[in-house]
Design a protein around this motif. Structure first.
Motif, PDB file in Angstrom:
ATOM      1  N   GLY A 146       0.786  -1.230   0.000  1.00  0.00           N
ATOM      2  CA  GLY A 146       0.000   0.000   0.000  1.00  0.00           C
ATOM      3  C   GLY A 146       0.814   1.274   0.000  1.00  0.00           C
ATOM      4  O   GLY A 146       0.243   2.366   0.044  1.00  0.00           O
ATOM      5  N   CYS A 147       2.154   1.161  -0.060  1.00  0.00           N
ATOM      6  CA  CYS A 147       2.988   2.359   0.022  1.00  0.00           C
ATOM      7  C   CYS A 147       3.364   2.920  -1.338  1.00  0.00           C
ATOM      8  O   CYS A 147       3.809   4.070  -1.427  1.00  0.00           O
ATOM      9  N   CYS A 148       3.215   2.141  -2.397  1.00  0.00           N
ATOM     10  CA  CYS A 148       3.621   2.625  -3.715  1.00  0.00           C
ATOM     11  C   CYS A 148       3.050   1.721  -4.795  1.00  0.00           C
ATOM     12  O   CYS A 148       2.524   0.647  -4.511  1.00  0.00           O
ATOM     13  N   GLY A 149       3.183   2.164  -6.033  1.00  0.00           N
ATOM     14  CA  GLY A 149       2.753   1.360  -7.159  1.00  0.00           C
ATOM     15  C   GLY A 149       3.834   0.376  -7.573  1.00  0.00           C
ATOM     16  O   GLY A 149       4.904   0.289  -6.958  1.00  0.00           O
ATOM     17  N   SER A 150       3.564  -0.359  -8.622  1.00  0.00           N
ATOM     18  CA  SER A 150       4.521  -1.354  -9.109  1.00  0.00           C
ATOM     19  C   SER A 150       5.791  -0.711  -9.655  1.00  0.00           C
ATOM     20  O   SER A 150       6.789  -1.406  -9.863  1.00  0.00           O
ATOM     21  N   ASP A 151       5.777   0.606  -9.861  1.00  0.00           N
ATOM     22  CA  ASP A 151       7.001   1.308 -10.262  1.00  0.00           C
ATOM     23  C   ASP A 151       7.946   1.532  -9.082  1.00  0.00           C
ATOM     24  O   ASP A 151       9.072   1.991  -9.262  1.00  0.00           O
ATOM     25  N   ARG A 152       7.477   1.231  -7.865  1.00  0.00           N
ATOM     26  CA  ARG A 152       8.260   1.317  -6.627  1.00  0.00           C
ATOM     27  C   ARG A 152       8.681   2.752  -6.303  1.00  0.00           C
ATOM     28  O   ARG A 152       9.614   2.978  -5.530  1.00  0.00           O
ATOM     29  N   ILE A 153       7.986   3.731  -6.842  1.00  0.00           N
ATOM     30  CA  ILE A 153       8.302   5.131  -6.547  1.00  0.00           C
ATOM     31  C   ILE A 153       7.598   5.545  -5.260  1.00  0.00           C
ATOM     32  O   ILE A 153       6.372   5.455  -5.151  1.00  0.00           O
ATOM     33  N   THR A 154       8.367   5.987  -4.278  1.00  0.00           N
ATOM     34  CA  THR A 154       7.812   6.473  -3.020  1.00  0.00           C
ATOM     35  C   THR A 154       7.954   7.995  -2.956  1.00  0.00           C
ATOM     36  O   THR A 154       8.816   8.575  -3.607  1.00  0.00           O
ATOM     37  N   ARG A 155       7.108   8.620  -2.134  1.00  0.00           N
ATOM     38  CA  ARG A 155       7.077  10.079  -2.101  1.00  0.00           C
ATOM     39  C   ARG A 155       7.592  10.660  -0.796  1.00  0.00           C
ATOM     40  O   ARG A 155       7.786  11.870  -0.700  1.00  0.00           O
ATOM     41  N   ASN A 156       7.774   9.850   0.219  1.00  0.00           N
ATOM     42  CA  ASN A 156       8.225  10.379   1.495  1.00  0.00           C
ATOM     43  C   ASN A 156       8.948   9.288   2.287  1.00  0.00           C
ATOM     44  O   ASN A 156       8.995   8.123   1.875  1.00  0.00           O
ATOM     45  N   GLN A 157       9.481   9.681   3.428  1.00  0.00           N
ATOM     46  CA  GLN A 157      10.287   8.764   4.240  1.00  0.00           C
ATOM     47  C   GLN A 157       9.461   7.594   4.751  1.00  0.00           C
ATOM     48  O   GLN A 157       9.940   6.452   4.793  1.00  0.00           O
ATOM     49  N   LYS A 158       8.224   7.861   5.155  1.00  0.00           N
ATOM     50  CA  LYS A 158       7.382   6.786   5.678  1.00  0.00           C
ATOM     51  C   LYS A 158       7.134   5.719   4.614  1.00  0.00           C
ATOM     52  O   LYS A 158       7.224   4.511   4.883  1.00  0.00           O
TER      53      LYS A 158
END
Length: 212
Positions: A146-158
């Protein structure tokens, strides 16, 4: 997001960018009905242009997103409730988990079980699967990312920390030659495809359970 603000300012002083539009509410309603639970702004990131303003509202703060939920509930009181509580009363760790759990629960067949946060291997209980679909001796492990899409791009430290924890579980799976099914956040933006995946998982464990 500056473009969004410019568009709303062009509409005049009666419009506020911090309130959902009619389009926003219709998108929210459609996703809620198709997913079986109200989406969060993170899911809306993967809707493209039609979810852009919903993402802006989610990023603006909890008050703005709560306003979306409140206005939708007032207009369509029959919509499923927001939050982490599944239809059977079980509290899940995340909204995406709740959605997948409810979908699978509605598809279970005779002698099937859907466990939540049970050890992947009994002799190594520190690592737990998000969900385990079982029939007889057959098991199918499901990880809901639930933290990111299949592109594995995250937007923040959490989100980065959540992805790191997921990667540790995946390393454990690989070390024991287990292949879980991973459901990424972008898949929730296509509810029909997500439901087909859940149907396929139930079909697969039904067949495997007969063989075991």
């Amino acid at each position: 997001m500056a473009t969004l603000l410019t568009k709303f300012r062009a509409l005049g002083s009666t419009f506020s960018p911090f309130y959902p539009t009619e389009h926003d509410l219709q998108v929210y309603k459609r996703l809620t009905e198709e997913l079986g639970a109200p989406p969060n702004a993170h899911i809306c990131r993967f809707l493209g242009a039609e979810g852009q303003h919903l993402v802006f509202l989610g990023d603006s703060g909890t008050r703005e997103w709560a306003r979306v939920q409140r206005l939708a509930a007032q207009r369509w009181p029959g919509l499923p409730h927001p939050g982490l509580v599944a239809r059977d009363g079980k509290t899940m760790d995340s909204l995406p988990e709740r959605i997948v759990y409810d979908m699978l629960q509605g598809l279970l067949r005779r002698h099937m079980k859907l466990d939540v946060h049970q050890p992947i291997l009994q002799q190594a209980g520190d690592y737990r699967a998000d969900m385990t679909l079982r029939k007889g001796q057959a098991s199918l492990f499901i990880e809901v990312v639930g933290c990111c899409g299949s592109d594995r791009i995250t937007r923040n430290q959490k989100e980065q920390e959540w992805l790191q924890r997921f990667d540790k579980r995946m390393a454990f799976y690989r070390a024991h030659a287990i292949a879980p099914v991973c459901i990424w956040l972008d898949q929730f933006a296509q509810p029909g495809t997500l439901r087909k995946l859940c149907i396929n998982l139930v079909d697969a464990i039904a067949l495997e359970g007969v063989r075991s």
